[in-house]
Design a protein around this motif. Structure first.
Motif, PDB file in Angstrom:
ATOM      1  N   ALA A  53       4.334   1.033  21.229  1.00 48.18           N
ATOM      2  CA  ALA A  53       4.936   1.142  19.770  1.00 48.18           C
ATOM      3  C   ALA A  53       3.555   1.335  19.178  1.00 48.18           C
ATOM      4  CB  ALA A  53       5.573   0.218  19.388  1.00 48.18           C
ATOM      5  N   THR A  54       2.698   0.699  19.252  1.00 49.18           N
ATOM      6  CA  THR A  54       1.324   0.963  18.211  1.00 49.18           C
ATOM      7  C   THR A  54       0.808   2.266  18.388  1.00 49.18           C
ATOM      8  OG1 THR A  54       0.900  -1.406  18.490  1.00 49.18           O
ATOM      9  CG2 THR A  54      -1.055   0.169  17.784  1.00 49.18           C
ATOM     10  N   ALA A  55       0.696   2.786  19.605  1.00 54.45           N
ATOM     11  CA  ALA A  55       0.414   4.072  19.644  1.00 54.45           C
ATOM     12  C   ALA A  55       1.018   5.199  19.079  1.00 54.45           C
ATOM     13  CB  ALA A  55       0.166   4.667  21.274  1.00 54.45           C
ATOM     14  N   GLU A  56       2.665   4.955  19.023  1.00 51.22           N
ATOM     15  CA  GLU A  56       3.321   5.986  18.584  1.00 51.22           C
ATOM     16  C   GLU A  56       3.220   5.797  17.023  1.00 51.22           C
ATOM     17  OE1 GLU A  56       7.872   7.432  19.179  1.00 51.22           O
ATOM     18  OE2 GLU A  56       7.009   6.149  20.634  1.00 51.22           O
ATOM     19  N   SER A  68       0.776  -1.093   0.058  1.00 57.29           N
ATOM     20  CA  SER A  68      -0.143  -0.037   0.093  1.00 57.29           C
ATOM     21  C   SER A  68       1.033   1.009   0.212  1.00 57.29           C
ATOM     22  CB  SER A  68      -1.112  -0.031   1.182  1.00 57.29           C
ATOM     23  OG  SER A  68      -1.542   1.196   1.426  1.00 57.29           O
ATOM     24  N   ALA A  69       0.443   2.421  -0.713  1.00 60.67           N
ATOM     25  CA  ALA A  69       1.056   3.536  -0.430  1.00 60.67           C
ATOM     26  C   ALA A  69       1.090   4.092   0.895  1.00 60.67           C
ATOM     27  CB  ALA A  69       0.441   4.613  -1.620  1.00 60.67           C
ATOM     28  N   LYS A  70       0.152   3.800   1.617  1.00 61.13           N
ATOM     29  CA  LYS A  70       0.099   4.266   3.009  1.00 61.13           C
ATOM     30  C   LYS A  70       1.300   3.401   3.905  1.00 61.13           C
ATOM     31  CE  LYS A  70      -2.573   5.685   6.942  1.00 61.13           C
ATOM     32  NZ  LYS A  70      -4.091   6.245   7.137  1.00 61.13           N
ATOM     33  N   ARG A  71       2.120   3.855   4.689  1.00 65.34           N
ATOM     34  CA  ARG A  71       3.071   3.327   5.401  1.00 65.34           C
ATOM     35  C   ARG A  71       2.296   2.311   6.573  1.00 65.34           C
ATOM     36  NH1 ARG A  71       7.337   7.464   7.944  1.00 65.34           N
ATOM     37  NH2 ARG A  71       5.384   8.180   8.688  1.00 65.34           N
ATOM     38  N   SER A  72       2.955   1.094   6.461  1.00 61.47           N
ATOM     39  CA  SER A  72       2.454   0.140   7.496  1.00 61.47           C
ATOM     40  C   SER A  72       3.295  -0.762   8.059  1.00 61.47           C
ATOM     41  CB  SER A  72       1.362  -0.816   6.758  1.00 61.47           C
ATOM     42  OG  SER A  72       1.894  -1.327   5.632  1.00 61.47           O
ATOM     43  N   VAL A  73       3.243  -1.409   9.368  1.00 61.22           N
ATOM     44  CA  VAL A  73       4.317  -2.050   9.873  1.00 61.22           C
ATOM     45  C   VAL A  73       3.386  -3.243  10.334  1.00 61.22           C
ATOM     46  CG1 VAL A  73       4.056  -0.816  12.216  1.00 61.22           C
ATOM     47  CG2 VAL A  73       5.975  -2.394  11.771  1.00 61.22           C
ATOM     48  N   LEU A  74       4.101  -4.503  10.245  1.00 59.97           N
ATOM     49  CA  LEU A  74       3.404  -5.750  10.931  1.00 59.97           C
ATOM     50  C   LEU A  74       4.245  -6.337  11.755  1.00 59.97           C
ATOM     51  CD1 LEU A  74       1.389  -8.130  10.544  1.00 59.97           C
ATOM     52  CD2 LEU A  74       3.150  -9.168   8.653  1.00 59.97           C
ATOM     53  N   PHE A  75       3.643  -6.459  12.990  1.00 64.17           N
ATOM     54  CA  PHE A  75       4.263  -7.252  14.311  1.00 64.17           C
ATOM     55  C   PHE A  75       3.931  -8.634  14.165  1.00 64.17           C
ATOM     56  CE2 PHE A  75       3.719  -3.109  16.753  1.00 64.17           C
ATOM     57  CZ  PHE A  75       4.728  -2.620  16.236  1.00 64.17           C
ATOM     58  N   LEU A  76       4.981  -9.498  13.715  1.00 62.39           N
ATOM     59  CA  LEU A  76       4.670 -10.870  13.261  1.00 62.39           C
ATOM     60  C   LEU A  76       5.197 -11.969  14.399  1.00 62.39           C
ATOM     61  CD1 LEU A  76       3.875 -12.793  10.977  1.00 62.39           C
ATOM     62  CD2 LEU A  76       6.099 -12.788  10.208  1.00 62.39           C
ATOM     63  N   GLY A  77       4.359 -12.434  15.201  1.00 59.63           N
ATOM     64  CA  GLY A  77       4.799 -13.668  16.175  1.00 59.63           C
ATOM     65  C   GLY A  77       4.965 -12.806  17.759  1.00 59.63           C
ATOM     66  N   ASP A 115      12.580   3.212  20.517  1.00 57.36           N
ATOM     67  CA  ASP A 115      13.740   2.868  19.678  1.00 57.36           C
ATOM     68  C   ASP A 115      13.431   1.747  18.657  1.00 57.36           C
ATOM     69  OD1 ASP A 115      15.763   4.015  21.353  1.00 57.36           O
ATOM     70  OD2 ASP A 115      16.226   2.388  22.642  1.00 57.36           O
ATOM     71  N   LEU A 116      12.267   1.231  18.658  1.00 55.08           N
ATOM     72  CA  LEU A 116      11.754   0.529  17.803  1.00 55.08           C
ATOM     73  C   LEU A 116      11.256   1.023  16.571  1.00 55.08           C
ATOM     74  CD1 LEU A 116      10.961  -2.367  16.690  1.00 55.08           C
ATOM     75  CD2 LEU A 116       8.910  -2.390  17.926  1.00 55.08           C
ATOM     76  N   VAL A 117      10.479   2.229  17.050  1.00 51.09           N
ATOM     77  CA  VAL A 117       9.775   3.087  15.770  1.00 51.09           C
ATOM     78  C   VAL A 117      10.960   3.579  15.033  1.00 51.09           C
ATOM     79  CG1 VAL A 117       8.616   5.037  15.697  1.00 51.09           C
ATOM     80  CG2 VAL A 117       7.699   3.352  17.300  1.00 51.09           C
ATOM     81  N   ALA A 118      12.086   4.044  15.695  1.00 55.63           N
ATOM     82  CA  ALA A 118      13.257   4.988  14.804  1.00 55.63           C
ATOM     83  C   ALA A 118      13.684   3.658  13.842  1.00 55.63           C
ATOM     84  CB  ALA A 118      14.140   5.195  15.991  1.00 55.63           C
ATOM     85  N   LEU A 119      14.004   2.434  14.395  1.00 50.72           N
ATOM     86  CA  LEU A 119      14.534   1.571  13.436  1.00 50.72           C
ATOM     87  C   LEU A 119      13.588   0.964  12.557  1.00 50.72           C
ATOM     88  CD1 LEU A 119      15.930  -1.149  15.997  1.00 50.72           C
ATOM     89  CD2 LEU A 119      17.111  -0.180  14.078  1.00 50.72           C
ATOM     90  N   VAL A 120      12.292   0.808  12.843  1.00 54.15           N
ATOM     91  CA  VAL A 120      11.308   0.725  11.361  1.00 54.15           C
ATOM     92  C   VAL A 120      11.269   1.673  10.512  1.00 54.15           C
ATOM     93  CG1 VAL A 120       8.939   0.423  11.051  1.00 54.15           C
ATOM     94  CG2 VAL A 120       9.846  -0.872  12.958  1.00 54.15           C
ATOM     95  N   GLU A 121      11.120   2.867  11.120  1.00 55.35           N
ATOM     96  CA  GLU A 121      11.280   4.110  10.060  1.00 55.35           C
ATOM     97  C   GLU A 121      12.510   4.210   9.165  1.00 55.35           C
ATOM     98  OE1 GLU A 121      10.117   7.637  12.394  1.00 55.35           O
ATOM     99  OE2 GLU A 121       8.149   7.319  11.943  1.00 55.35           O
ATOM    100  N   ARG A 122      13.831   3.729   9.894  1.00 58.40           N
ATOM    101  CA  ARG A 122      14.938   3.548   9.046  1.00 58.40           C
ATOM    102  C   ARG A 122      14.694   2.547   8.039  1.00 58.40           C
ATOM    103  NH1 ARG A 122      17.501   5.314  13.826  1.00 58.40           N
ATOM    104  NH2 ARG A 122      18.297   3.172  14.297  1.00 58.40           N
ATOM    105  N   SER A 143       0.793   5.227  15.069  1.00 57.85           N
ATOM    106  CA  SER A 143      -0.566   5.584  14.871  1.00 57.85           C
ATOM    107  C   SER A 143      -0.273   7.046  15.070  1.00 57.85           C
ATOM    108  CB  SER A 143      -1.790   5.056  15.764  1.00 57.85           C
ATOM    109  OG  SER A 143      -1.651   3.715  15.690  1.00 57.85           O
ATOM    110  N   ALA A 144       0.225   7.935  15.850  1.00 57.74           N
ATOM    111  CA  ALA A 144       0.303   8.962  15.989  1.00 57.74           C
ATOM    112  C   ALA A 144       1.162   9.530  14.615  1.00 57.74           C
ATOM    113  CB  ALA A 144       0.876   9.374  17.156  1.00 57.74           C
ATOM    114  N   ARG A 145       2.158   8.789  14.209  1.00 56.93           N
ATOM    115  CA  ARG A 145       2.846   9.316  13.152  1.00 56.93           C
ATOM    116  C   ARG A 145       2.090   8.879  11.801  1.00 56.93           C
ATOM    117  NH1 ARG A 145       8.772   9.570  14.336  1.00 56.93           N
ATOM    118  NH2 ARG A 145       9.067   9.678  16.496  1.00 56.93           N
ATOM    119  N   GLY A 146       1.021   8.296  11.553  1.00 56.70           N
ATOM    120  CA  GLY A 146       0.465   8.031  10.375  1.00 56.70           C
ATOM    121  C   GLY A 146       0.623   6.612   9.963  1.00 56.70           C
ATOM    122  N   TRP A 147       1.298   5.721  10.578  1.00 54.98           N
ATOM    123  CA  TRP A 147       1.468   4.446  10.228  1.00 54.98           C
ATOM    124  C   TRP A 147       0.123   3.552  10.676  1.00 54.98           C
ATOM    125  CZ3 TRP A 147       6.326   1.597   8.776  1.00 54.98           C
ATOM    126  CH2 TRP A 147       7.558   2.641   8.586  1.00 54.98           C
TER     127      TRP A 147
END
Length: 335
Positions: A209-212, A189-198, A299-306, A214-218
């Motif tokens: 992390a979900t709240a953060e 999708s054109a919209k940024r998304s993250v999947l926590f798997l397992g 820290d996780l949010v920062a890693l995912v965005e990178r 979501s606040a950033r538009g993910w």
């Protein structure tokens, strides 16, 4: 000629690997496991359900006996062979009986040092499936010395394995085996998304992390962290997400490679530091970002965005053709 295949019952990874390889085998195969028969298994494959060998049992004296207290390692020479456990004795007897009844010619062991030794003592051509990690202990050394072939289901050179150095002539690296090899990917999708798997995050960390995010538009999705969140087919989510946060197990990594995913891997504590070795290899090869198991939400949010800006060359993990190569390695030991 008939092949036997022992499938360890911890987790889903070992059976997933078997399900990926079995269609490529030209010979009939009999599977052995304490797990229930998978619904998706080819009906032509025989599945032998083995008794469990790690449960507490009642002895003739009426007392409960824990196999962990019954010298299960034989003073460090084995991983699991407890004294006086009826399930342990019955499972080996069942393997021997079926090997004789079906005239098995080869036996794949994924994974157990004791079953490798037992199969070889039965005179079967034996294939040991190995895993990453520091496996230089006596039981692993015995299994590798006895096996006719050793299969490493990851890319050659990715994860160093000192324990295999003395057996290079019998070791085969197949690349990562994924049940999704060759399957079409869902368009991201054109919209940024993250999947926590397992089960890779503590509930509190996942919530923060979900709240953060979501606040950033993910868009945030989480599957497989409990019974209610399990899905039968996570492939569309894996391929459709901008970034996947996953454990660093062999099957998880192979699935990420098949998906061409941008990923953050969090190594889970496993025997012999298997996932830590794999996560280090992924980071070294530029295939995924690595987070520590106790990573915080920020820290996780920062890693995912990178990671969202990464372009990993997952072809290096050699998933394409890996299941077929493993099947060929197995059948190559047949007379």
């Amino acid at each position: 000629m008939v092949i036997g295949w022992y499938i360890h019952h911890h987790g889903y990874g070992h059976v997933a690997r078997f399900l990926a390889v079995q269609p490529h085998l030209r010979c009939p195969v009999v599977a052995f496991s304490s797990m229930a028969r998978p619904d998706e298994l080819d009906p032509a494959v025989d599945w032998v359900r083995l008794p469990t060998d790690a449960d507490v049992v009642e002895g003739p004296d009426g007392e409960s006996h824990d196999p962990r207290d019954a010298d299960p390692t034989a003073r460090g020479h084995l991983h699991w062979a407890p004294h006086d456990h009826p399930g342990h004795r019955a499972r080996l007897a069942r393997i021997a009986a079926v090997a004789s009844e079906r005239d098995l010619r080869a036996f794949v062991v994924d994974v157990s040092a004791e079953v490798v030794a037992f199969a070889r003592l039965l005179g079967l051509r034996t294939v040991a499936v190995t895993q990453p990690g520091t496996r230089t202990d006596a039981p692993h050394a015995l299994a590798y010395a006895l096996a006719d072939r050793i299969v490493a289901p990851w890319a050659h050179g990715a994860v160093p394995r000192a324990g295999l150095s003395a057996h290079g002539d019998r070791a085969v690296w197949t690349g990562g085996v994924s049940r999704y090899e060759g399957r079409a990917r869902t368009e991201r999708s054109a919209k940024r998304s993250v999947l926590f798997l397992g089960r890779v995050l503590e509930p509190e960390v996942r919530a923060h992390a979900t709240a953060e995010f979501s606040a950033r538009g993910w868009v945030v999705r989480a599957v497989g962290h409990d019974d209610a969140s399990r899905v039968d087919d996570p492939w569309p989510l894996i391929t459709g997400s901008t970034v996947v946060v996953s454990a660093a197990g062999q099957n998880s990594v192979a699935d990420l490679a098949a998906a061409g995913a941008r990923a953050v891997v969090i190594a889970q504590d496993r025997p012999f530091d298997e996932q830590h070795h794999t996560a280090e290899a992924l980071e070294r090869w530029g295939l995924a970002r690595r987070a520590e198991q106790g990573v915080g939400a920020a820290d996780l949010v920062a890693l995912v965005e990178r990671a969202a800006e990464d372009a990993p060359d997952w072809s290096r993990w050699q998933v394409a053709g890996a299941a077929r190569r493993l099947a060929e390695a197995v059948e190559a030991v047949l007379p």
